[in-house]
Scaffold this motif. Structure first.
Motif, PDB file in Angstrom:
ATOM      1  N   LEU A 116      -6.787  43.476  46.098  1.00 36.52           N
ATOM      2  CA  LEU A 116      -5.752  42.828  45.287  1.00 36.52           C
ATOM      3  C   LEU A 116      -5.369  41.446  45.812  1.00 36.52           C
ATOM      4  O   LEU A 116      -4.825  40.628  45.076  1.00 36.52           O
ATOM      5  N   PHE A 117      -5.641  41.174  47.081  1.00 38.60           N
ATOM      6  CA  PHE A 117      -5.215  39.923  47.699  1.00 38.60           C
ATOM      7  C   PHE A 117      -6.366  38.995  48.066  1.00 38.60           C
ATOM      8  O   PHE A 117      -6.136  37.903  48.576  1.00 38.60           O
ATOM      9  N   GLU A 118      -7.597  39.395  47.795  1.00 41.57           N
ATOM     10  CA  GLU A 118      -8.762  38.584  48.174  1.00 41.57           C
ATOM     11  C   GLU A 118      -8.742  37.195  47.551  1.00 41.57           C
ATOM     12  O   GLU A 118      -9.214  36.237  48.161  1.00 41.57           O
ATOM     13  N   LYS A 119      -8.187  37.038  46.354  1.00 44.34           N
ATOM     14  CA  LYS A 119      -8.181  35.738  45.675  1.00 44.34           C
ATOM     15  C   LYS A 119      -7.310  34.706  46.395  1.00 44.34           C
ATOM     16  O   LYS A 119      -7.422  33.516  46.134  1.00 44.34           O
ATOM     17  N   TYR A 120      -6.468  35.128  47.306  1.00 44.77           N
ATOM     18  CA  TYR A 120      -5.587  34.212  48.031  1.00 44.77           C
ATOM     19  C   TYR A 120      -6.179  33.742  49.365  1.00 44.77           C
ATOM     20  O   TYR A 120      -5.572  32.938  50.061  1.00 44.77           O
ATOM     21  N   VAL A 121      -7.343  34.249  49.719  1.00 46.38           N
ATOM     22  CA  VAL A 121      -7.938  33.964  51.023  1.00 46.38           C
ATOM     23  C   VAL A 121      -8.842  32.735  50.934  1.00 46.38           C
ATOM     24  O   VAL A 121      -9.591  32.560  49.970  1.00 46.38           O
ATOM     25  N   ALA A 122      -8.763  31.893  51.954  1.00 45.12           N
ATOM     26  CA  ALA A 122      -9.594  30.681  52.015  1.00 45.12           C
ATOM     27  C   ALA A 122     -11.065  31.054  52.078  1.00 45.12           C
ATOM     28  O   ALA A 122     -11.431  32.090  52.650  1.00 45.12           O
ATOM     29  N   PRO A 123     -11.929  30.199  51.495  1.00 42.59           N
ATOM     30  CA  PRO A 123     -13.375  30.457  51.568  1.00 42.59           C
ATOM     31  C   PRO A 123     -13.827  30.585  53.025  1.00 42.59           C
ATOM     32  O   PRO A 123     -13.323  29.902  53.909  1.00 42.59           O
ATOM     33  N   GLY A 124     -14.765  31.490  53.239  1.00 42.66           N
ATOM     34  CA  GLY A 124     -15.290  31.702  54.584  1.00 42.66           C
ATOM     35  C   GLY A 124     -14.540  32.740  55.383  1.00 42.66           C
ATOM     36  O   GLY A 124     -14.852  32.972  56.543  1.00 42.66           O
ATOM     37  N   PHE A 125     -13.525  33.374  54.761  1.00 41.65           N
ATOM     38  CA  PHE A 125     -12.750  34.404  55.442  1.00 41.65           C
ATOM     39  C   PHE A 125     -12.695  35.665  54.598  1.00 41.65           C
ATOM     40  O   PHE A 125     -12.840  35.624  53.384  1.00 41.65           O
ATOM     41  N   SER A 176       7.208  40.870  52.151  1.00 42.29           N
ATOM     42  CA  SER A 176       6.332  39.806  52.653  1.00 42.29           C
ATOM     43  C   SER A 176       4.984  40.440  52.959  1.00 42.29           C
ATOM     44  O   SER A 176       4.924  41.526  53.548  1.00 42.29           O
ATOM     45  N   VAL A 177       3.907  39.773  52.549  1.00 48.17           N
ATOM     46  CA  VAL A 177       2.562  40.312  52.738  1.00 48.17           C
ATOM     47  C   VAL A 177       1.786  39.388  53.660  1.00 48.17           C
ATOM     48  O   VAL A 177       1.710  38.184  53.427  1.00 48.17           O
ATOM     49  N   TYR A 178       1.201  39.957  54.695  1.00 55.84           N
ATOM     50  CA  TYR A 178       0.374  39.223  55.648  1.00 55.84           C
ATOM     51  C   TYR A 178      -1.009  39.855  55.653  1.00 55.84           C
ATOM     52  O   TYR A 178      -1.132  41.081  55.607  1.00 55.84           O
ATOM     53  N   GLY A 179      -2.037  39.044  55.717  1.00 55.67           N
ATOM     54  CA  GLY A 179      -3.394  39.546  55.803  1.00 55.67           C
ATOM     55  C   GLY A 179      -3.999  39.207  57.152  1.00 55.67           C
ATOM     56  O   GLY A 179      -3.829  38.101  57.647  1.00 55.67           O
ATOM     57  N   PHE A 180      -4.677  40.182  57.757  1.00 51.41           N
ATOM     58  CA  PHE A 180      -5.411  39.916  58.984  1.00 51.41           C
ATOM     59  C   PHE A 180      -6.844  39.608  58.586  1.00 51.41           C
ATOM     60  O   PHE A 180      -7.521  40.436  57.979  1.00 51.41           O
ATOM     61  N   LEU A 181      -7.285  38.394  58.923  1.00 51.59           N
ATOM     62  CA  LEU A 181      -8.549  37.878  58.432  1.00 51.59           C
ATOM     63  C   LEU A 181      -9.595  37.800  59.531  1.00 51.59           C
ATOM     64  O   LEU A 181      -9.272  37.786  60.712  1.00 51.59           O
ATOM     65  N   ARG A 182     -10.826  37.718  59.077  1.00 54.01           N
ATOM     66  CA  ARG A 182     -11.921  37.392  59.994  1.00 54.01           C
ATOM     67  C   ARG A 182     -12.862  36.449  59.273  1.00 54.01           C
ATOM     68  O   ARG A 182     -12.952  36.450  58.051  1.00 54.01           O
ATOM     69  N   LYS A 183     -13.535  35.642  60.057  1.00 54.94           N
ATOM     70  CA  LYS A 183     -14.472  34.688  59.528  1.00 54.94           C
ATOM     71  C   LYS A 183     -15.734  35.408  59.086  1.00 54.94           C
ATOM     72  O   LYS A 183     -16.222  36.296  59.775  1.00 54.94           O
ATOM     73  N   THR A 184     -16.248  35.025  57.906  1.00 55.39           N
ATOM     74  CA  THR A 184     -17.473  35.682  57.408  1.00 55.39           C
ATOM     75  C   THR A 184     -18.687  34.830  57.667  1.00 55.39           C
ATOM     76  O   THR A 184     -18.613  33.707  58.043  1.00 55.39           O
TER      77      THR A 184
END
Length: 125
Positions: free
Chosen positions: A90-99, A117-125
């Motif tokens: 549901l939140f993937e569209k808000y993530v910067a390219p490459g993450f 408040s929603v926080y996402g823990f990201l990793r570089k792809t």
């Protein structure tokens, strides 16, 4: 109290996390808690308006949120927390390219304009 207690599945006490204070690793008013799949512990501190993150041994790693009354990262008297793996898409569209989002942290606020408040823990792809 001003700390978080960790227990084993059999009920035996393993460790305490934090103490009373105003520096990273300590709490002023702990409210909500969550644990991710890696064993990291997330504790909401309502008075400091941050979420502190501890490793599986109880050592402080970082904090997030913003102890302020405005701003995109601000928390407003946070009181609850949930670690979520099921709703990442549901939140993937808000993530910067490459993450990529690994998981989400939802924080419930008692006041302010943003109740969640929603926080996402990201990793570089």
């Amino acid at each position: 109290g001003f700390n978080t207690q960790v227990f084993a599945p059999d009920g035996s006490h393993l460790r305490s996390i934090g103490s009373m204070g105003q520096v990273p690793g300590s709490f002023r008013r702990p409210k909500g808690i969550g644990v991710d799949h890696a064993g990291r512990v997330y504790v909401v501190d309502a008075a400091a308006s941050v979420v502190q993150v501890f490793d599986d041994q109880g050592r402080p790693l970082m904090y997030f949120g913003e102890p302020a009354t405005s701003g995109s990262g601000a928390l407003y008297l946070p009181a609850g927390l949930a670690v979520d793996y099921a709703n990442v898409k549901l939140f993937e569209k808000y993530v910067a390219p490459g993450f990529q989002i690994d998981f989400l942290i939802f924080v419930a606020n008692q006041a302010g304009t943003r109740k969640i408040s929603v926080y996402g823990f990201l990793r570089k792809t």
